[in-house]
Design a protein around this motif. Structure first.
Motif, PDB file in Angstrom:
ATOM      1  N   THR A 160      21.484 -32.060 -17.842  1.00  0.00           N
ATOM      2  CA  THR A 160      20.675 -31.776 -16.673  1.00  0.00           C
ATOM      3  C   THR A 160      20.535 -30.278 -16.496  1.00  0.00           C
ATOM      4  O   THR A 160      19.422 -29.775 -16.231  1.00  0.00           O
ATOM      5  CB  THR A 160      21.324 -32.395 -15.421  1.00  0.00           C
ATOM      6  N   PHE A 161      21.651 -29.541 -16.598  1.00  0.00           N
ATOM      7  CA  PHE A 161      21.556 -28.074 -16.464  1.00  0.00           C
ATOM      8  C   PHE A 161      20.734 -27.485 -17.601  1.00  0.00           C
ATOM      9  O   PHE A 161      19.952 -26.535 -17.409  1.00  0.00           O
ATOM     10  CB  PHE A 161      22.953 -27.443 -16.389  1.00  0.00           C
ATOM     11  N   GLY A 162      20.864 -28.031 -18.779  1.00  0.00           N
ATOM     12  CA  GLY A 162      20.072 -27.552 -19.917  1.00  0.00           C
ATOM     13  C   GLY A 162      18.595 -27.809 -19.707  1.00  0.00           C
ATOM     14  O   GLY A 162      17.729 -26.958 -19.979  1.00  0.00           O
ATOM     15  N   LEU A 163      18.292 -29.036 -19.210  1.00  0.00           N
ATOM     16  CA  LEU A 163      16.906 -29.380 -18.946  1.00  0.00           C
ATOM     17  C   LEU A 163      16.339 -28.517 -17.823  1.00  0.00           C
ATOM     18  O   LEU A 163      15.185 -28.049 -17.894  1.00  0.00           O
ATOM     19  CB  LEU A 163      16.821 -30.873 -18.564  1.00  0.00           C
ATOM     20  N   LEU A 164      17.157 -28.258 -16.792  1.00  0.00           N
ATOM     21  CA  LEU A 164      16.754 -27.393 -15.697  1.00  0.00           C
ATOM     22  C   LEU A 164      16.509 -25.974 -16.199  1.00  0.00           C
ATOM     23  O   LEU A 164      15.518 -25.326 -15.835  1.00  0.00           O
ATOM     24  CB  LEU A 164      17.819 -27.415 -14.589  1.00  0.00           C
ATOM     25  N   GLY A 165      17.375 -25.494 -17.053  1.00  0.00           N
ATOM     26  CA  GLY A 165      17.193 -24.144 -17.619  1.00  0.00           C
ATOM     27  C   GLY A 165      15.931 -24.070 -18.472  1.00  0.00           C
ATOM     28  O   GLY A 165      15.171 -23.095 -18.422  1.00  0.00           O
ATOM     29  N   LEU A 166      15.709 -25.117 -19.269  1.00  0.00           N
ATOM     30  CA  LEU A 166      14.503 -25.160 -20.095  1.00  0.00           C
ATOM     31  C   LEU A 166      13.269 -25.177 -19.207  1.00  0.00           C
ATOM     32  O   LEU A 166      12.281 -24.488 -19.476  1.00  0.00           O
ATOM     33  CB  LEU A 166      14.535 -26.402 -20.990  1.00  0.00           C
ATOM     34  N   PHE A 167      13.323 -25.945 -18.107  1.00  0.00           N
ATOM     35  CA  PHE A 167      12.209 -26.003 -17.186  1.00  0.00           C
ATOM     36  C   PHE A 167      11.950 -24.644 -16.554  1.00  0.00           C
ATOM     37  O   PHE A 167      10.796 -24.222 -16.425  1.00  0.00           O
ATOM     38  CB  PHE A 167      12.486 -27.083 -16.109  1.00  0.00           C
ATOM     39  N   VAL A 200       7.732 -18.574 -18.500  1.00  0.00           N
ATOM     40  CA  VAL A 200       6.830 -18.240 -19.613  1.00  0.00           C
ATOM     41  C   VAL A 200       5.399 -18.627 -19.240  1.00  0.00           C
ATOM     42  O   VAL A 200       4.455 -17.882 -19.490  1.00  0.00           O
ATOM     43  CB  VAL A 200       7.295 -18.945 -20.918  1.00  0.00           C
ATOM     44  N   ALA A 201       5.212 -19.812 -18.639  1.00  0.00           N
ATOM     45  CA  ALA A 201       3.869 -20.282 -18.323  1.00  0.00           C
ATOM     46  C   ALA A 201       3.215 -19.436 -17.246  1.00  0.00           C
ATOM     47  O   ALA A 201       2.010 -19.207 -17.266  1.00  0.00           O
ATOM     48  CB  ALA A 201       3.932 -21.742 -17.882  1.00  0.00           C
ATOM     49  N   ARG A 202       3.970 -18.958 -16.266  1.00  0.00           N
ATOM     50  CA  ARG A 202       3.381 -18.197 -15.170  1.00  0.00           C
ATOM     51  C   ARG A 202       3.321 -16.702 -15.419  1.00  0.00           C
ATOM     52  O   ARG A 202       2.433 -16.049 -14.905  1.00  0.00           O
ATOM     53  CB  ARG A 202       4.166 -18.474 -13.890  1.00  0.00           C
TER      54      ARG A 202
END
Length: 179
Positions: free
Chosen positions: A21-28, A34-36
């Motif tokens: 979950t923390f990894g997915l949150l960090g990736l998000f 990066v996107a913004r």
């Protein structure tokens, strides 16, 4: 033995949901950052480069068109200048010919004037020489007549008549001998 080892070791296929979950949150979060932030900047730089390239090509085409137009103007001006130079040369030739003709006319007029002056001078000199000769011949004729006749011709009227008659006779002899 292999089974025993497998039982003592942790299962590597098991998922730790907290880390996941923390990894997915960090990736998000990285994706959002990066996107913004990064992607618009990268896109902006790419768009600027594309505009610069397309603008450079367009500017190059415009510069080439302007250079072609300038070249055509230069060629037209060069042709016009050559035509003007030819006209100036032609006018200069005409003026030169006119000046030469004028100088020739002046020289001919001067030559005629000199010839007329010389002829007048020659005529004056001839008349003066004739008058001097008449005078000398008259004196000689009077002296000769005085010696031949033996008497002195003191009368100037008689002396003039004798001299004129003598000279007329000489002229008639010269003219008869020449013809």
């Amino acid at each position: 033995m292999f089974v025993e080892l497998a039982a003592n070791e942790p299962n590597i296929l098991r998922i730790d949901w907290v880390k996941f979950t923390f990894g997915l949150l960090g990736l998000f979060l990285v994706y959002v950052f990066v996107a913004r932030k990064a992607i618009p900047k990268i896109q902006k730089v790419l768009d600027e480069r594309q505009d610069a390239i397309e603008g450079g090509i367009e500017r190059a085409k415009q510069a080439e068109a302007e250079a072609q137009e300038t070249l055509e103007q230069y060629r037209a001006q060069l042709a016009e200048a050559r035509q003007e130079a030819a006209q100036l040369r032609e006018r200069a030739k005409e003026q030169g010919a006119a000046i030469v003709e004028e100088m020739r006319e002046q020289a001919n007029a001067e030559a005629r004037r000199i010839v007329e002056t010389a002829q007048a001078q020659i005529e004056n000199d001839r008349q003066q020489a004739v008058a001097e000769l008449r005078s000398e011949v008259g004196e000689l004729a009077t002296e000769l007549a005085t010696r031949i006749v033996g008497e002195t011709l003191h009368d100037s009227a008689a002396q003039s008549r004798v001299i004129d008659r003598f000279l007329d006779e000489l002229e008639q002899r010269d003219q008869a001998g020449v013809r």
